[in-house]
Write an enzyme that holds these catalytic residues in place. Structure first.
Site, PDB file in Angstrom:
ATOM      1  N   ASP A 328       3.082  -7.213  -3.100  1.00  0.00           N
ATOM      2  CA  ASP A 328       4.341  -7.440  -3.825  1.00  0.00           C
ATOM      3  C   ASP A 328       5.260  -6.220  -3.812  1.00  0.00           C
ATOM      4  O   ASP A 328       6.339  -6.253  -4.411  1.00  0.00           O
ATOM      5  CB  ASP A 328       4.036  -7.836  -5.279  1.00  0.00           C
ATOM      6  N   ARG A 359      10.464 -12.938   1.955  1.00  0.00           N
ATOM      7  CA  ARG A 359      10.756 -11.528   1.637  1.00  0.00           C
ATOM      8  C   ARG A 359      10.897 -10.654   2.872  1.00  0.00           C
ATOM      9  O   ARG A 359      11.480  -9.572   2.780  1.00  0.00           O
ATOM     10  CB  ARG A 359       9.673 -10.950   0.719  1.00  0.00           C
TER      11      ARG A 359
HETATM   12  C1  S3P Z   1      -1.367 -12.770  -7.163  1.00  0.00           C
HETATM   13  C2  S3P Z   1      -1.698 -12.764  -5.830  1.00  0.00           C
HETATM   14  C3  S3P Z   1      -0.729 -12.460  -4.754  1.00  0.00           C
HETATM   15  C4  S3P Z   1       0.559 -11.848  -5.304  1.00  0.00           C
HETATM   16  C5  S3P Z   1       1.034 -12.532  -6.543  1.00  0.00           C
HETATM   17  C6  S3P Z   1      -0.016 -12.441  -7.634  1.00  0.00           C
HETATM   18  C7  S3P Z   1      -2.413 -13.100  -8.144  1.00  0.00           C
HETATM   19  O1  S3P Z   1      -0.415 -13.663  -4.086  1.00  0.00           O
HETATM   20  O2  S3P Z   1       1.570 -11.883  -4.320  1.00  0.00           O
HETATM   21  O3  S3P Z   1       2.231 -11.949  -7.019  1.00  0.00           O
HETATM   22  O4  S3P Z   1      -2.210 -12.842  -9.353  1.00  0.00           O
HETATM   23  O5  S3P Z   1      -3.465 -13.620  -7.745  1.00  0.00           O
HETATM   24  P1  S3P Z   1      -1.320 -14.242  -2.881  1.00  0.00           P
HETATM   25  O6  S3P Z   1      -2.605 -14.712  -3.425  1.00  0.00           O
HETATM   26  O7  S3P Z   1      -0.508 -15.380  -2.304  1.00  0.00           O
HETATM   27  O8  S3P Z   1      -1.466 -13.110  -1.911  1.00  0.00           O
END
Ligand code: S3P
Length: 445
Positions: A328, A359
């Site tokens: 992120d 993004r």
């Molecule tokens: C998160 C996992 C990430 C991240 C998101 C929060 C989480 O996504 O980008 O903001 O809390 O498990 P992905 O599982 O799609 O990588």
């Protein structure tokens, strides 16, 4: 989500040194998980430091709709009385997750293990994001999409499994959301549910499941991966959860302090789980002065006070295997890279295409419109740092909180102001971002 019809633009201009001490809001990932596990536990869960952003508040609403008792008991203090594993009640209307992929996908997992039917929906951004990555393993466990879901998109209705099956699942992409959905469904399955990931993603679900009494182990798998084994049908007991400050939110003041001349900033209680600190590693390689005070672990997750001082940065190459630990943070890293001297190459960013917006494209647009030379080559992003950013551009937010905050950070040190078209979505993850940054010395108007 109830964003007004009218967008709220904002401009950031070159600001004096940023100074002071702040605690950014609670971690978003941990906040979602505390509410969901609290709802699946027997007895009371007390949460302090919860992120009261729109994404998390939507998860709180969903937990209520599924039968848990969820109450705000003070500032950032919440109490959840859960229904027990497999005990969710059928909700009477659609569950609306607003902008939040995490809330939606984790709750899909939790619902998949219960004999109920629930409809999942969200805003235009969430409706455009892929859900098949979660629905596919949940189908192997016995859950079915009974309505909607064309193209693997919301809105859709999911019928949970009456007798969920434990599975062994290799995640096709490094995603804590996929892993967590399978584990949450696996709670209701007899026997051991296994998730194998080639690259380790954030492990907050595993740590918190253990904290709530589940039997769960995690072992290294290959060079960068993990194998997680969860024994199903545990009795989860209510627990106390202290939510540390969100490193993904801290990223914005951190980069702002690095690029705004003379800055010296303290950030308290920032979570330093190694699966979340890829940005700090990268910034240090670029020459950033970021000191970590004593690390505390009394919240179940490591956290430390960060001291960040304005620094001359140089371009670096960021390896693809680091991506899950800073997934992120690439937007704001790209801002730091634009202020650095030399080229920064960020490799292996395919997952950025399926976030709150695309993004990868949005980062390139944000930089280009502000006079920075940038290129997308396959899944890599290449930023030519020239030590300063011309600025003067209007950045489109694309319903993405992190685009808005990154662009505003850029404007705090660019030659001309940077404007964003809409700040409303910042409320999904960092409701106090604008006043907090102003209090530190940022000129936002
Ligand atoms: C998160 C996992 C990430 C991240 C998101 C929060 C989480 O996504 O980008 O903001 O809390 O498990 P992905 O599982 O799609 O990588």
């Amino acid at each position: 989500m109830t964003h007004s019809e009218h967008s709220t633009p904002l401009e950031a201009r070159a600001s004096g040194p940023l100074t002071g001490q702040v605690r950014v809001p609670g971690d978003k990932s941990i906040s979602h998980r505390a509410l969901i596990l609290g709802a699946l536990a027997v007895g009371e869960t007390r949460i302090s430091g919860l992120l009261e952003g729109e994404d998390v508040l939507n998860t709180a609403k969903a937990m209520r709709a599924l039968g848990a008792r969820v109450a705000r008991t003070g500032d950032f203090a919440w109490s959840v009385h859960g229904v027990g594993v497999g005990g969710f009640a059928e909700p009477s209307s659609a569950l609306d997750f607003g902008n939040s992929g995490t809330g939606c996908r984790l709750v899909m997992g939790a619902v998949a293990g219960c004999p109920i039917t629930a409809t999942f929906d969200g805003d235009a951004s969430l409706r455009s994001r892929p859900m098949r990555r979660v629905l596919d393993p949940l189908a192997l466990m016995g859950a079915r999409v009974t309505a909607g879901g064309e193209g693997g998109r919301l809105p859709l209705t999911l019928a949970g499994a009456r007798d969920p099956l434990p599975i062994v699942y290799r995640t096709p992409v490094a995603s804590a959301q996929i892993k967590s959905a399978v584990l949450l469904a696996g709670l209701a399955a007899p026997g051991v549910t296994t998730v194998i990931e080639q690259e380790a993603s954030r492990d907050h679900t595993e740590l918190m499941l253990k904290h709530f009494g589940a039997e769960i182990t995690s072992a290294r798998e290959g060079a960068h991966g993990r194998r997680i084994d969860l024994t199903g049908q545990p009795e989860l007991h209510g627990a106390t959860v202290v939510v540390p400050a969100d490193p993904s939110s801290a990223a914005f003041p951190v980069v702002a302090a690095l690029i705004a001349e003379g800055s010296d900033l303290l950030l308290s209680d920032v979570m330093t789980n190694p699966l979340r600190t890829g940005l700090l590693t990268t910034l240090r390689e670029m020459g950033a002065s970021i000191e970590e005070g004593e690390v505390r672990t009394d919240t179940g997750e490591p956290m430390a006070r960060l001291r960040v001082r304005a620094s001359r940065l140089r371009g670096v190459e960021v390896p693809p295997e680091r991506a899950p630990s800073m997934i992120d943070e690439y937007l704001v890293l790209a801002v730091a890279a634009a202020f650095a001297e030399g080229t920064t190459i960020m490799r292996g960013l395919h997952e950025l295409r399926v976030k709150e917006s695309d993004r990868l494209a949005a980062t390139a647009d944000m930089l280009r419109i502000n006079g920075v030379k940038v290129e997308i080559a396959g899944d890599d992003l290449i930023v030519e740092g020239r030590g300063h950013v011309p600025g003067g551009g209007l950045v489109s937010t694309h319903m993405d909180h992190r685009i808005a905050m990154s662009a505003l950070v850029m404007g705090l040190a660019s030659d001309r102001p940077v404007k964003v078209d809409d700040t409303a979505f910042i409320a999904t993850s960092f409701p106090d971002f604008i006043p907090m940054m102003r209090a530190l010395g940022a000129e936002l108007a």
